[in-house]
Every structure is written in C-alpha cells, then in structure tokens.
Design a protein around this motif. Structure first.
Motif, PDB file in Angstrom:
ATOM      1  N   ASN A  50       0.832  -1.213   0.000  1.00  0.00           N
ATOM      2  CA  ASN A  50       0.000   0.000   0.000  1.00  0.00           C
ATOM      3  C   ASN A  50       0.861   1.255   0.000  1.00  0.00           C
ATOM      4  N   LEU A  51       1.950   1.226   0.764  1.00  0.00           N
ATOM      5  CA  LEU A  51       2.849   2.378   0.782  1.00  0.00           C
ATOM      6  C   LEU A  51       3.543   2.554  -0.577  1.00  0.00           C
ATOM      7  N   LEU A  52       3.922   1.462  -1.193  1.00  0.00           N
ATOM      8  CA  LEU A  52       4.520   1.535  -2.533  1.00  0.00           C
ATOM      9  C   LEU A  52       3.546   2.157  -3.523  1.00  0.00           C
ATOM     10  N   MET A  53       2.277   1.778  -3.423  1.00  0.00           N
ATOM     11  CA  MET A  53       1.265   2.344  -4.315  1.00  0.00           C
ATOM     12  C   MET A  53       1.139   3.854  -4.093  1.00  0.00           C
ATOM     13  N   VAL A  54       1.130   4.271  -2.836  1.00  0.00           N
ATOM     14  CA  VAL A  54       1.010   5.698  -2.521  1.00  0.00           C
ATOM     15  C   VAL A  54       2.221   6.470  -3.038  1.00  0.00           C
ATOM     16  N   VAL A  55       3.421   5.950  -2.801  1.00  0.00           N
ATOM     17  CA  VAL A  55       4.650   6.624  -3.224  1.00  0.00           C
ATOM     18  C   VAL A  55       4.698   6.755  -4.744  1.00  0.00           C
ATOM     19  N   VAL A  56       4.379   5.677  -5.454  1.00  0.00           N
ATOM     20  CA  VAL A  56       4.429   5.704  -6.914  1.00  0.00           C
ATOM     21  C   VAL A  56       3.407   6.678  -7.484  1.00  0.00           C
ATOM     22  N   GLU A  57       2.189   6.654  -6.948  1.00  0.00           N
ATOM     23  CA  GLU A  57       1.170   7.584  -7.449  1.00  0.00           C
ATOM     24  C   GLU A  57       1.577   9.031  -7.175  1.00  0.00           C
ATOM     25  N   TYR A  58       2.164   9.257  -6.007  1.00  0.00           N
ATOM     26  CA  TYR A  58       2.640  10.610  -5.678  1.00  0.00           C
ATOM     27  C   TYR A  58       3.695  11.070  -6.678  1.00  0.00           C
ATOM     28  N   LEU A  59       4.674  10.211  -6.953  1.00  0.00           N
ATOM     29  CA  LEU A  59       5.735  10.585  -7.891  1.00  0.00           C
ATOM     30  C   LEU A  59       5.187  10.821  -9.293  1.00  0.00           C
ATOM     31  N   ASN A  60       4.223  10.006  -9.721  1.00  0.00           N
ATOM     32  CA  ASN A  60       3.624  10.188 -11.044  1.00  0.00           C
ATOM     33  C   ASN A  60       2.934  11.542 -11.161  1.00  0.00           C
ATOM     34  N   PHE A  61       2.102  11.862 -10.182  1.00  0.00           N
ATOM     35  CA  PHE A  61       1.386  13.137 -10.241  1.00  0.00           C
ATOM     36  C   PHE A  61       2.326  14.312  -9.994  1.00  0.00           C
ATOM     37  N   ASP A  62       3.315  14.115  -9.163  1.00  0.00           N
ATOM     38  CA  ASP A  62       4.278  15.183  -8.892  1.00  0.00           C
ATOM     39  C   ASP A  62       5.020  15.565 -10.168  1.00  0.00           C
ATOM     40  N   GLU A  63       5.471  14.565 -10.930  1.00  0.00           N
ATOM     41  CA  GLU A  63       6.175  14.882 -12.169  1.00  0.00           C
ATOM     42  C   GLU A  63       5.235  15.506 -13.196  1.00  0.00           C
ATOM     43  N   GLN A  66       4.783  19.087 -12.281  1.00  0.00           N
ATOM     44  CA  GLN A  66       6.006  19.825 -12.610  1.00  0.00           C
ATOM     45  C   GLN A  66       6.101  20.088 -14.111  1.00  0.00           C
ATOM     46  N   ALA A  67       5.694  19.095 -14.922  1.00  0.00           N
ATOM     47  CA  ALA A  67       5.742  19.253 -16.377  1.00  0.00           C
ATOM     48  C   ALA A  67       4.848  20.404 -16.828  1.00  0.00           C
ATOM     49  N   VAL A  68       3.695  20.540 -16.178  1.00  0.00           N
ATOM     50  CA  VAL A  68       2.767  21.620 -16.520  1.00  0.00           C
ATOM     51  C   VAL A  68       3.304  22.967 -16.037  1.00  0.00           C
ATOM     52  N   GLU A  69       3.864  22.982 -14.846  1.00  0.00           N
ATOM     53  CA  GLU A  69       4.242  24.243 -14.211  1.00  0.00           C
ATOM     54  C   GLU A  69       5.626  24.754 -14.615  1.00  0.00           C
ATOM     55  N   THR A  70       6.500  23.883 -15.104  1.00  0.00           N
ATOM     56  CA  THR A  70       7.893  24.300 -15.330  1.00  0.00           C
ATOM     57  C   THR A  70       8.333  24.146 -16.776  1.00  0.00           C
ATOM     58  N   ASN A  71       7.384  23.996 -17.701  1.00  0.00           N
ATOM     59  CA  ASN A  71       7.719  23.915 -19.126  1.00  0.00           C
ATOM     60  C   ASN A  71       8.692  22.768 -19.406  1.00  0.00           C
ATOM     61  N   HIS A  72       8.310  21.570 -18.959  1.00  0.00           N
ATOM     62  CA  HIS A  72       9.023  20.318 -19.228  1.00  0.00           C
ATOM     63  C   HIS A  72      10.320  20.161 -18.429  1.00  0.00           C
ATOM     64  N   GLU A  73      10.554  20.961 -17.419  1.00  0.00           N
ATOM     65  CA  GLU A  73      11.763  20.806 -16.615  1.00  0.00           C
ATOM     66  C   GLU A  73      11.448  19.997 -15.363  1.00  0.00           C
ATOM     67  N   ALA A  74      10.819  18.849 -15.564  1.00  0.00           N
ATOM     68  CA  ALA A  74      10.358  18.044 -14.439  1.00  0.00           C
ATOM     69  C   ALA A  74      11.396  16.990 -14.063  1.00  0.00           C
ATOM     70  N   GLN A  75      11.223  16.448 -12.851  1.00  0.00           N
ATOM     71  CA  GLN A  75      12.076  15.340 -12.427  1.00  0.00           C
ATOM     72  C   GLN A  75      11.821  14.144 -13.348  1.00  0.00           C
ATOM     73  N   ASN A 139       1.845  18.742 -22.836  1.00  0.00           N
ATOM     74  CA  ASN A 139       0.899  18.634 -23.950  1.00  0.00           C
ATOM     75  C   ASN A 139       0.418  17.199 -24.136  1.00  0.00           C
ATOM     76  N   ARG A 140       1.339  16.247 -24.006  1.00  0.00           N
ATOM     77  CA  ARG A 140       0.960  14.843 -24.148  1.00  0.00           C
ATOM     78  C   ARG A 140       0.088  14.380 -22.985  1.00  0.00           C
ATOM     79  N   ILE A 141       0.358  14.907 -21.811  1.00  0.00           N
ATOM     80  CA  ILE A 141      -0.474  14.558 -20.659  1.00  0.00           C
ATOM     81  C   ILE A 141      -1.930  14.916 -20.940  1.00  0.00           C
ATOM     82  N   ILE A 142      -2.152  16.142 -21.391  1.00  0.00           N
ATOM     83  CA  ILE A 142      -3.520  16.632 -21.611  1.00  0.00           C
ATOM     84  C   ILE A 142      -4.167  15.948 -22.815  1.00  0.00           C
TER      85      ILE A 142
END
Length: 265
Positions: A50-63, A66-75, A139-142
């Motif tokens: 369950n913790l692995l699922m939470v961490v992975v989902e967090y990292l996915n949405f976090d990146e 970041q892609a939306v907010e930083t013009n592709h300069e995401a982790q 752009n690909r996300i949307i």
C-alpha cells in the motif's frame, strides 16, 4: 568582512544540510515504522504494498504537475531504475533478467545471460500494480486524457510495440520506459490493460546494500555509495528499495517468474 560573510554562508549551508538530513531521516523512519508496526507477516506485506502504491502515485502526479508548471523541466522518475542499475555496477553484481518478448535468432547472442520468456509479454490490468511513469510532456499529458477514456480504453496488446514496462523485484512495481503519457491517462480512468516487457530481479543487492534515509551504503564498512542524482529522486528510490526488503523477507512473489529465479529453476 569578506571572510566573515563566507563563514556565515558556509554555516547557513551547513545548517540547511543538517535540517535536510534530519527531514529525510524522519520521513524515512515513518515509512519503515508503519510496516514494522505490523505483527503479522501478511500485514507487513500488505502495508508495504500500500505504501509503494502511494509513493508511486505521488511521484507520477508530482512529475506531471512539474511538467505543466515548469515547461518540461520536471524530475525524471525513470531515473530510479537507473539508480538501481548504477548500484549494481558499483557493487560489481549481476542481476537476473527475464526478457518477456520474442528475440530474433540473430540477436540471441546479446541475451545469452538472460532468461527468455517464451510466452512473451506479461499481460496485466493497467492498475493491477503500481507503474512508475515519466510524464514529462504537459501537452501529451492533456491530449492523452482526451483520447483515452471509457469509450476508448488503453489496449496494451495493440500498442505493445510502444510499451516498455520493466517489473522490478522485490520492489513489486513496474517502471515505464515507453508509453508514459498514454499509461498515465489510462491509469487515471482505470481502463485498459498493459504489458511487462522485462522482469529485473534486484534481490541480490539486499545482502550488500541498504538505504539509511539519505544515502545508500555498503553493508561492509557502511561506506556511502556516491550517486549524482536529484536528492528527492534518490530518497524515494531508497524508500521503494527498503519497502521491497519487507517483501523479499516475506518471500512474496507476484509473478511465478521471480519465484522460479529465486529457486534457481
């Protein structure tokens, strides 16, 4: 005056480093305590998953954010697999690899130390297990959220040529190296299936390496394994690594392929 400012700046940087270190250690301890607080083995496995699922989902949405907010300069989340591979190289170990696709006879020489799964890719539902994605292009996300929906679910068989998911054991997650944005959309609506092209067994690392909340260290001498990556990516790679240790200790296997390699079959 100049020397004073240099000493002051150095002191501030040193204090910040101590604060960062304590912050990471405290976060890491919270993850470990949640699993270690479980008295039954099956509860430890479930809590770690369950913790692995939470961490992975967090990292996915976090990146993605970041892609939306930083013009592709995401982790780059996919660097986590690169980190594991670099540690394998530094310790001078060899991992077991299962290639889940057909290999042309002319290319067989490149896979002589790997196991070939004759049945081909492992098929899974798109949210059957955590998939660490690298959604770096806003752009690909949307656009993928527009095209992949209830009426048009993601078809892993049809688009298998574009998918490159590696299942990493014992961490019990997949790391995506191809079809990041389409799978991101598919997982958001929980529709469709996907495939795993490789199984990478890192269990050999656990007798030699541990993560202490900030750094990976060699068990022999407890020396730091130097890694030149973003601190945050290193931290979460370490959290995932040590949560995988609980699954390894419990002899948990999602797929029969990893059980066979563990038994040397």
């Amino acid at each position: 005056m100049l020397n004073f400012l240099r000493k002051l700046f150095s002191s501030i940087q040193g204090s910040k480093s101590v604060i960062d270190y304590k912050g990471y250690k405290n976060k890491f301890t919270n993850y470990m305590n949640m699993v270690e607080g479980c008295s039954k083995n099956e509860d430890r496995v479930r809590t770690a998953q369950n913790l692995l699922m939470v961490v992975v989902e967090y990292l996915n949405f976090d990146e993605a954010i970041q892609a939306v907010e930083t013009n592709h300069e995401a982790q780059d989340n996919s660097l986590i697999e690169e980190i594991y591979n670099e540690i394998v190289y530094e310790i001078d170990l060899t991992i077991n690899e299962i290639i889940c696709r057909s290999i042309h006879s002319d290319d067989a020489k490149y896979y002589k130390n790997k196991t070939i799964r004759e049945q081909g890719p492992i098929e899974i539902m798109v949210k059957e297990l955590p998939i660490l994605l690298n959604p770096w292009n806003s752009n690909r996300i949307i656009s993928n959220l527009d095209t992949i929906n209830n009426q048009n679910p993601f078809d892993g068989d049809r688009y298998s040529y574009n998918i490159e998911n590696h299942y990493v054991y014992p961490m019990d997650i997949a790391i995506c190296n191809g079809a990041n944005h389409s799978q991101f959309a598919a997982r958001m609506i929980n529709k469709g299936n996907t495939v795993i092209k490789e199984v990478r067994d890192y269990s050999v690392l656990y007798d030699h390496v541990y993560f202490d909340g900030k750094d990976y260290r060699n068990k022999e001498g407890h020396l730091i394994i130097s890694l030149d990556y973003n601190k945050k990516v290193i931290f979460y790679s370490g959290v995932i690594f040590e949560l995988g240790r609980f699954l390894l200790d419990a002899d948990y296997h999602r797929f029969e392929e990893t059980r066979k390699t563990a038994l040397g079959l």
